[in-house]
Enzyme design. Structure first.
Site, PDB file in Angstrom:
ATOM      1  N   HIS A  45       0.921  -1.327  -0.409  1.00 42.10           N
ATOM      2  CA  HIS A  45       0.043   0.020   0.078  1.00 42.10           C
ATOM      3  C   HIS A  45       0.683   1.080  -0.143  1.00 42.10           C
ATOM      4  O   HIS A  45       0.495   2.064  -0.861  1.00 42.10           O
ATOM      5  CB  HIS A  45      -0.826  -0.510   1.240  1.00 42.10           C
ATOM      6  CG  HIS A  45      -1.720   1.368   1.270  1.00 42.10           C
ATOM      7  ND1 HIS A  45      -2.123   1.601   0.482  1.00 42.10           N
ATOM      8  CD2 HIS A  45      -1.322   1.885   2.749  1.00 42.10           C
ATOM      9  CE1 HIS A  45      -2.938   3.056   0.964  1.00 42.10           C
ATOM     10  NE2 HIS A  45      -2.356   2.887   2.725  1.00 42.10           N
ATOM     11  N   HIS A  69       2.901   6.729   5.463  1.00 43.06           N
ATOM     12  CA  HIS A  69       1.953   7.757   6.174  1.00 43.06           C
ATOM     13  C   HIS A  69       1.298   7.483   6.791  1.00 43.06           C
ATOM     14  O   HIS A  69       0.158   7.535   8.162  1.00 43.06           O
ATOM     15  CB  HIS A  69       1.621   8.268   4.842  1.00 43.06           C
ATOM     16  CG  HIS A  69       0.850   7.156   4.076  1.00 43.06           C
ATOM     17  ND1 HIS A  69       0.998   6.698   2.690  1.00 43.06           N
ATOM     18  CD2 HIS A  69      -0.836   6.723   4.466  1.00 43.06           C
ATOM     19  CE1 HIS A  69      -0.091   5.901   2.378  1.00 43.06           C
ATOM     20  NE2 HIS A  69      -1.085   6.159   3.208  1.00 43.06           N
ATOM     21  N   GLU A  73       0.047   5.458  13.312  1.00 40.05           N
ATOM     22  CA  GLU A  73      -1.340   4.590  13.830  1.00 40.05           C
ATOM     23  C   GLU A  73      -1.130   3.559  13.981  1.00 40.05           C
ATOM     24  O   GLU A  73      -1.401   2.404  14.507  1.00 40.05           O
ATOM     25  CB  GLU A  73      -2.222   5.052  11.748  1.00 40.05           C
ATOM     26  CG  GLU A  73      -2.991   6.046  11.955  1.00 40.05           C
ATOM     27  CD  GLU A  73      -3.818   6.457  12.659  1.00 40.05           C
ATOM     28  OE1 GLU A  73      -5.232   5.189  12.886  1.00 40.05           O
ATOM     29  OE2 GLU A  73      -3.734   7.087  13.868  1.00 40.05           O
ATOM     30  N   ASP A  74      -0.175   2.754  12.313  1.00 35.03           N
ATOM     31  CA  ASP A  74      -0.131   1.317  12.726  1.00 35.03           C
ATOM     32  C   ASP A  74       1.070   0.576  13.211  1.00 35.03           C
ATOM     33  O   ASP A  74       1.393  -0.702  13.916  1.00 35.03           O
ATOM     34  CB  ASP A  74      -0.007   1.011  11.247  1.00 35.03           C
ATOM     35  CG  ASP A  74      -1.726   1.476  10.510  1.00 35.03           C
ATOM     36  OD1 ASP A  74      -2.262   1.591  10.993  1.00 35.03           O
ATOM     37  OD2 ASP A  74      -1.617   0.730   9.169  1.00 35.03           O
ATOM     38  N   ASP A 135      -3.379   8.505  -1.436  1.00 36.25           N
ATOM     39  CA  ASP A 135      -3.526   7.577  -0.552  1.00 36.25           C
ATOM     40  C   ASP A 135      -5.090   6.669  -0.589  1.00 36.25           C
ATOM     41  O   ASP A 135      -5.530   5.522  -0.945  1.00 36.25           O
ATOM     42  CB  ASP A 135      -3.236   8.039   1.346  1.00 36.25           C
ATOM     43  CG  ASP A 135      -3.795   7.257   1.723  1.00 36.25           C
ATOM     44  OD1 ASP A 135      -3.452   5.616   2.299  1.00 36.25           O
ATOM     45  OD2 ASP A 135      -4.780   7.325   3.126  1.00 36.25           O
ATOM     46  N   ASP A 256     -18.213  13.741 -28.183  1.00 38.84           N
ATOM     47  CA  ASP A 256     -17.189  13.248 -27.456  1.00 38.84           C
ATOM     48  C   ASP A 256     -16.787  11.698 -26.713  1.00 38.84           C
ATOM     49  O   ASP A 256     -15.643  12.143 -26.108  1.00 38.84           O
ATOM     50  CB  ASP A 256     -16.214  14.258 -26.760  1.00 38.84           C
ATOM     51  CG  ASP A 256     -17.304  14.569 -25.593  1.00 38.84           C
ATOM     52  OD1 ASP A 256     -18.226  13.997 -25.145  1.00 38.84           O
ATOM     53  OD2 ASP A 256     -16.177  15.567 -24.568  1.00 38.84           O
TER      54      ASP A 256
HETATM   55 MN    MN Z   1      -3.052   4.223   3.695  1.00 39.06          MN
END
Ligand code: MN
Length: 305
Positions: A45, A69, A73-74, A135, A256
């Site tokens: 990811h 990023h 958090e993780d 993201d 178009d």
């Molecule tokens: Mn993410």
């Protein structure tokens, strides 16, 4: 994995590549053993997010922050750790992206708060929003890993907040992709109908463009206009759907669906090319848009006929 990833870093300096490598190692270590909803290793990811931003040639701190990023958090890592390892600037970007994720409320209130936060982030540092958009793009590409209810909520938010923001920022490619990834989730029946219709009509339109492309090319060159490129693009599904809603769902009225795209070196050549084309085919009344003289609100400029 680094081997393959580093091949994309050709327009960064040796020192920048080294900083990106440090971030890559931290991310790989942090997310070790974690998996995505799709079952893929988690590291795929941040790597995919970084790849999108590399394609826009964003600066090294943005790439470093995109790889990291999700680590606050993780993983058991702090902002202070990041500052020491990858610098104050990248650590600040990571923290800002993490803060953007925290939205309270439900329903309409939630939309208002997310929108407000995104606009504040644009003002504070545009790179935070670019990371967030990349993201969201990968989260949408891998959305099959979520429950149907969650898919609907994420796709709705993508259509309401993220795609319009990408448009505002002038990143048309991202806007189109975010919308087309959300479309089948929010309007499954309409999507099915539309793709069926397009499958019938598109080959005819493309065949026509194949036929006229060399004619256009020949006349441009004999008129002294040498395009940088000439090809055709097909209209994105969601944007086509929106247009059909304004046109009684009549696909024959969409001129178009597939369109020739000519890129030239200067504004003068844009108008010369337009003149040459209008001397070959009579223009359709009301279908000529001069976005060079009158740019769209996001800065978009070109001529449509
Ligand atoms: Mn993410």
């Amino acid at each position: 994995m680094w081997e393959k990833f580093s091949k994309q870093l050709t327009h960064y300096t040796e020192a920048e590549r080294e900083r990106i490598r440090v971030a890559f190692d931290i991310a790989e270590h942090c997310h070790h053993g974690q998996t995505r909803g799709t079952g893929d290793p988690y590291i795929t990811h941040p790597v995919a997010v970084a790849r999108e931003l590399i394609s826009l040639k964003l600066d090294a701190s943005t790439i470093v922050a995109s790889l990291l990023h999700d680590v606050l958090e993780d993983c058991k890592i702090t902002k202070k750790d990041l500052e020491n390892k990858v610098g104050v600037e990248a650590a600040f970007l990571v923290e800002s992206v993490t803060k953007l994720d925290h939205v309270r409320y439900q329903g309409f209130e939630r939309k208002v708060e997310s929108t407000r936060k995104m606009f504040l982030a644009v003002a504070e540092d545009i790179r935070v929003v670019l990371i967030k958009l990349a993201d969201r793009m990968h989260n949408m590409q891998t959305i099959r890993g979520l429950t149907p209810e969650k898919q609907k909520r994420v796709a709705q938010e993508t259509l309401e907040i993220y795609a319009p923001l990408a448009y505002r920022l002038g990143i048309g490619e991202w806007k189109g992709e975010l919308e087309d990834l959300s479309f089948p989730i929010i309007y499954p029946d309409e999507y099915k109908w539309l793709t069926g219709e397009v499958k019938n009509l598109l080959p005819k339109r493309k065949k026509y463009l194949d036929k006229i492309l060399p004619v256009v090319m020949g006349h441009l060159e004999s008129g002294g206009v040498y395009p940088v490129s000439i090809d055709f693009r097909t209209k994105r599904y969601y944007s086509l759907w929106r247009k059909l809603l304004r046109n009684n769902l009549d696909l024959e009225r969409i001129t178009d669906l597939a369109a020739l795209r000519i890129i030239v070196n200067s504004i003068e050549e844009c108008y010369q090319a337009l003149g040459i084309i209008h001397s070959l085919w009579r223009p359709l009344p009301g279908k000529i848009k001069d976005y060079i003289a009158m740019p769209k609100s996001n800065g978009y400029q070109s001529i449509h006929t």
